[in-house]
Design a protein around this motif. Structure first.
Motif, PDB file in Angstrom:
ATOM      1  N   ASP B 119      40.354  49.248  41.822  1.00 22.08           N
ATOM      2  CA  ASP B 119      40.613  48.725  43.022  1.00 22.08           C
ATOM      3  C   ASP B 119      41.544  47.675  42.931  1.00 22.08           C
ATOM      4  O   ASP B 119      41.329  46.535  42.248  1.00 22.08           O
ATOM      5  CB  ASP B 119      39.153  48.386  43.757  1.00 22.08           C
ATOM      6  CG  ASP B 119      39.494  47.712  45.014  1.00 22.08           C
ATOM      7  OD1 ASP B 119      40.803  47.728  45.421  1.00 22.08           O
ATOM      8  OD2 ASP B 119      38.577  47.197  45.671  1.00 22.08           O
ATOM      9  N   GLY B 121      42.673  45.570  44.825  1.00 23.79           N
ATOM     10  CA  GLY B 121      42.216  44.603  45.704  1.00 23.79           C
ATOM     11  C   GLY B 121      41.506  43.442  44.793  1.00 23.79           C
ATOM     12  O   GLY B 121      41.579  42.505  45.122  1.00 23.79           O
ATOM     13  N   ILE B 122      40.825  44.153  43.987  1.00 23.06           N
ATOM     14  CA  ILE B 122      39.916  43.158  42.834  1.00 23.06           C
ATOM     15  C   ILE B 122      40.981  42.221  41.986  1.00 23.06           C
ATOM     16  O   ILE B 122      40.732  41.046  41.795  1.00 23.06           O
ATOM     17  CB  ILE B 122      38.952  43.957  42.053  1.00 23.06           C
ATOM     18  CG1 ILE B 122      38.004  44.557  43.011  1.00 23.06           C
ATOM     19  CG2 ILE B 122      38.244  43.091  40.974  1.00 23.06           C
ATOM     20  CD1 ILE B 122      36.762  45.168  42.328  1.00 23.06           C
ATOM     21  N   ALA B 124      43.827  41.559  43.189  1.00 21.61           N
ATOM     22  CA  ALA B 124      44.636  40.817  43.852  1.00 21.61           C
ATOM     23  C   ALA B 124      43.658  39.466  44.158  1.00 21.61           C
ATOM     24  O   ALA B 124      44.088  38.292  44.303  1.00 21.61           O
ATOM     25  CB  ALA B 124      45.174  41.371  45.465  1.00 21.61           C
ATOM     26  N   ALA B 125      42.368  39.616  44.260  1.00 22.84           N
ATOM     27  CA  ALA B 125      41.415  38.509  44.547  1.00 22.84           C
ATOM     28  C   ALA B 125      41.605  37.562  43.158  1.00 22.84           C
ATOM     29  O   ALA B 125      41.618  36.405  43.482  1.00 22.84           O
ATOM     30  CB  ALA B 125      39.908  39.171  44.672  1.00 22.84           C
ATOM     31  N   ALA B 126      41.818  38.353  42.151  1.00 22.83           N
ATOM     32  CA  ALA B 126      41.776  37.247  40.797  1.00 22.83           C
ATOM     33  C   ALA B 126      43.032  36.520  40.842  1.00 22.83           C
ATOM     34  O   ALA B 126      43.020  35.378  40.599  1.00 22.83           O
ATOM     35  CB  ALA B 126      41.928  38.251  39.628  1.00 22.83           C
ATOM     36  N   ALA B 127      43.998  37.318  41.447  1.00 15.98           N
ATOM     37  CA  ALA B 127      45.215  36.329  41.545  1.00 15.98           C
ATOM     38  C   ALA B 127      45.321  35.202  42.667  1.00 15.98           C
ATOM     39  O   ALA B 127      45.799  34.060  42.317  1.00 15.98           O
ATOM     40  CB  ALA B 127      46.461  37.284  41.766  1.00 15.98           C
ATOM     41  N   VAL B 136      44.800  38.298  34.751  1.00 16.02           N
ATOM     42  CA  VAL B 136      44.277  39.408  35.364  1.00 16.02           C
ATOM     43  C   VAL B 136      44.116  40.697  34.581  1.00 16.02           C
ATOM     44  O   VAL B 136      43.138  41.244  34.564  1.00 16.02           O
ATOM     45  CB  VAL B 136      44.973  39.479  36.679  1.00 16.02           C
ATOM     46  CG1 VAL B 136      44.490  41.052  37.546  1.00 16.02           C
ATOM     47  CG2 VAL B 136      45.093  38.613  37.576  1.00 16.02           C
ATOM     48  N   VAL B 140      40.159  41.248  33.851  1.00 14.79           N
ATOM     49  CA  VAL B 140      39.529  42.140  35.214  1.00 14.79           C
ATOM     50  C   VAL B 140      40.255  43.660  34.913  1.00 14.79           C
ATOM     51  O   VAL B 140      39.266  44.556  34.788  1.00 14.79           O
ATOM     52  CB  VAL B 140      40.347  41.823  36.501  1.00 14.79           C
ATOM     53  CG1 VAL B 140      39.865  42.781  37.870  1.00 14.79           C
ATOM     54  CG2 VAL B 140      39.869  40.431  36.943  1.00 14.79           C
TER      55      VAL B 140
END
Lengths: 348, 229
Positions: B119, B121-122, B124-127, B136, B140
């Motif tokens: 995903d 999105g995960i 992006a969340a880390a970024a 990342v 991740v």
């Protein structure tokens, strides 16, 4: 630190053109699905690149058409609708991924102590969102973005998380941008309200001012349109089963035992539930009757009229049919009594 | 030759060739899989086609092309020999090259599926939490595609162990140098009265293949459980 947003983008059929300033406090972006709210927050976080415009945090330019600071240099905490926890890390590792700023205090406030050793797969939806909020806060962000953080949760889970968000917003000196289309979250959290419709800012301002303006009513469900007033719990009458609130317009009665004495709370007075009378009524069941002066009468898009009242210090408004207004001859400057049932104004 | 040194020599040489091929191909396969899964660029289809070519070409053709390119007189092989004194053709390192190239498309396919399943999105969340693209990827993306990498590695290893056509064309089957289990089985079958030795080599092949599958299934189940969100 003020965030200034002025961005344009074309996304499919949507022409996004948003100008807004985000001061300290909670700014709620409210509007129908597909209006562009998430795109705006993604642009602020650096996850979406607008076609043109400018985004500034304080003096620092984050985006201006040529330069676009990447997300990992923006220091924006972001809580997503779907939590987006790292499945291969424990809760503790998730929390500290972006830093461990105020670790103990945040774990304590969000009630995460019991969860630290667990993995996201074993958490409930509400717990996941609390971890996601803690994770964003521990990265010590300059601004907190929350994109419908409660939308994926059912009712009881929502109330498991909402108070935490309210507490974080109230106690941390951190501007918050909060996207939602749930009225309860607007009334409970918002300081500023920005209504976004079809890619444009339709209304913006302090939440109380925006909700007091009937022109903004069409963006809300009928049940949700109405004035928001701030009250303080004065006393509980256990025998009668009511709570008495002090408001700028005098005492207001609520059913049941609400809040703690001395605590402030916000009350939404749905315009459709307010009845007006030229004289003080007697023998009616509705418990709340406050004196007010008619300030203005405006047409609503649905054909009804909004009668705007000034009840001492409080602006409230009532939705009436043109027939009622004509029959009673309401006009600006007139003294009236606004009557509403205690059960119509649940605490928010 | 049942369990004499020659038998074990064939088995260990095969394992060495397959392991070397897989280890060297793996990082490249991750890079190419990432490129194909995550980047749009001019020539995307061409890269994709080149990667998959060994899967559809007759292995003998691949072996012949390797001979032309990596032989001592070939454009790449010649340079390697002149600069480093390295010879690939008719050498175990050449067998590893052939096995690696044949295994490559299978590895890329498995790892690419892994990338596509993550995903974004995960990431992006880390970024947003301040992680650089490199961090990342390492903290991740890579852990999340671990099951895909594992599957690709096992598939690639099994393919490398069983590679025959390209290997025998490029490096022949020199006992002790390039004679792997498949080429030894083939060689023995050409000689009457060697069926006994063949049986044992076949048995080792089956055990290695089954072992690799069972271990990878077990690891994959564990990883999937850990990652289940």
């Amino acid at each position: 630190m003020m965030l200034q947003v002025d961005i344009q983008a074309r996304i499919g059929e949507l022409d996004l053109d948003i100008q807004m300033d985000v001061p300290a406090g909670v700014t709620v972006l409210f509007g129908p699905s597909g209006a562009g709210k998430t795109t705006v927050t993604n642009a602020i976080a650096g996850l979406f690149r607008p076609d043109s415009g400018q985004i500034k945090l304080g003096d620092k330019v984050l985006f201006d058409g040529r330069q676009n600071v990447p997300p990992h240099h923006r220091l924006m905490g972001y809580v997503f609708q779907d939590a987006r926890l790292f499945p291969h890390y424990t809760v503790r590792q998730n929390l500290t991924y972006g830093g461990n700023h105020d670790f103990d205090q945040i774990v304590d406030v969000l009630g995460l102590g019991e969860l630290l050793a667990r993995r996201p797969a074993g958490l409930s939806g509400g717990e996941k969102q609390r971890v996601a909020l803690g994770r964003a806060l521990m990265s010590n962000p300059k601004l907190l973005l929350m994109d419908e953080p409660l939308a994926a949760l059912d009712g009881p889970r929502k109330s498991e998380v909402l108070p935490f968000i309210a507490e974080i917003a109230a106690t941390r000196n951190l501007p918050v941008i909060y996207v939602t289309h749930a009225m309860a979250e607007v009334t409970q959290l918002a300081d500023q309200l920005v209504l976004i419709d079809n890619g444009k800012v339709a209304h913006k301002g302090p939440v109380i001012d925006v909700l007091a303006d009937p022109i903004a009513a069409k963006y809300f469900a009928k049940r949700d349109a109405g004035a928001l007033i701030e009250c303080v719990v004065e006393r509980h009458d256990i025998d009668e089963g009511i709570t008495v609130l002090a408001s700028g317009a005098g005492p207001i009665l609520l059913p049941g035992q609400v809040g703690r004495v001395g605590v402030g709370l916000r009350l939404l007075i749905p315009a459709q539930d307010v009845m007006l009378s030229k004289t003080a009524l007697q023998g009616q069941s509705a418990l709340n009757m406050i004196e007010a002066v008619i300030d203005d009468i405006k047409s609503l898009p649905n054909g009804n009229l909004a009668v705007i009242l000034q009840a001492k210090e409080l602006p409230i408004w009532a939705e009436l049919t043109p027939l009622s207004v004509r029959k009673l001859g309401f006009e600006a400057g007139q003294n009236v009594f606004a009557i509403f049932k205690a059960t119509a104004v649940g605490p928010v | 030759m049942q369990f004499d040194p020659a038998f074990w020599g064939i088995v260990t040489l095969s394992l060495r060739i397959a392991a070397t091929a897989t280890m060297i191909a793996l990082p490249l396969a991750v890079a190419v899989a990432w490129l194909l899964a995550r980047r749009q660029f001019w020539g995307h289809r061409i890269v994709n086609g080149l990667v998959h070519l060994p899967l559809v070409l007759p292995p003998v053709v691949t072996g012949y092309l390797l001979l032309i390119v990596f032989g001592r007189n070939g454009p790449v092989g010649g340079v390697l020999y002149k600069l480093f004194g390295v010879t690939l053709a008719f050498n175990w390192t050449g067998a590893a090259l052939a096995a690696g190239i044949m295994a490559f498309p299978l590895m890329v396919r498995a790892i690419r599926l892994g990338f596509e399943a993550v995903d974004s999105g995960i990431e992006a969340a880390a970024a947003t939490l301040g992680a650089s693209p490199r961090r990342v990827f390492l903290t991740v993306t890579l852990p999340l595609i671990a099951p895909g990498i594992l599957a690709g590695t096992v598939l690639g290893f099994a393919k490398a162990l069983g590679e025959f056509g390209a290997t025998i064309t490029f490096v022949a089957a020199i006992p002790g140098q390039t004679q792997t289990i498949p080429s030894a089985i083939y060689g023995l079958l050409q000689v009457p009265g060697q069926e006994g030795a063949v049986v044992w080599l076949v048995a080792v092949s089956v055990v290695l293949a089954m072992g690799a599958l069972i271990v990878s299934e077990w690891l994959a189940t564990r990883m999937t459980k850990r990652l289940a969100a």
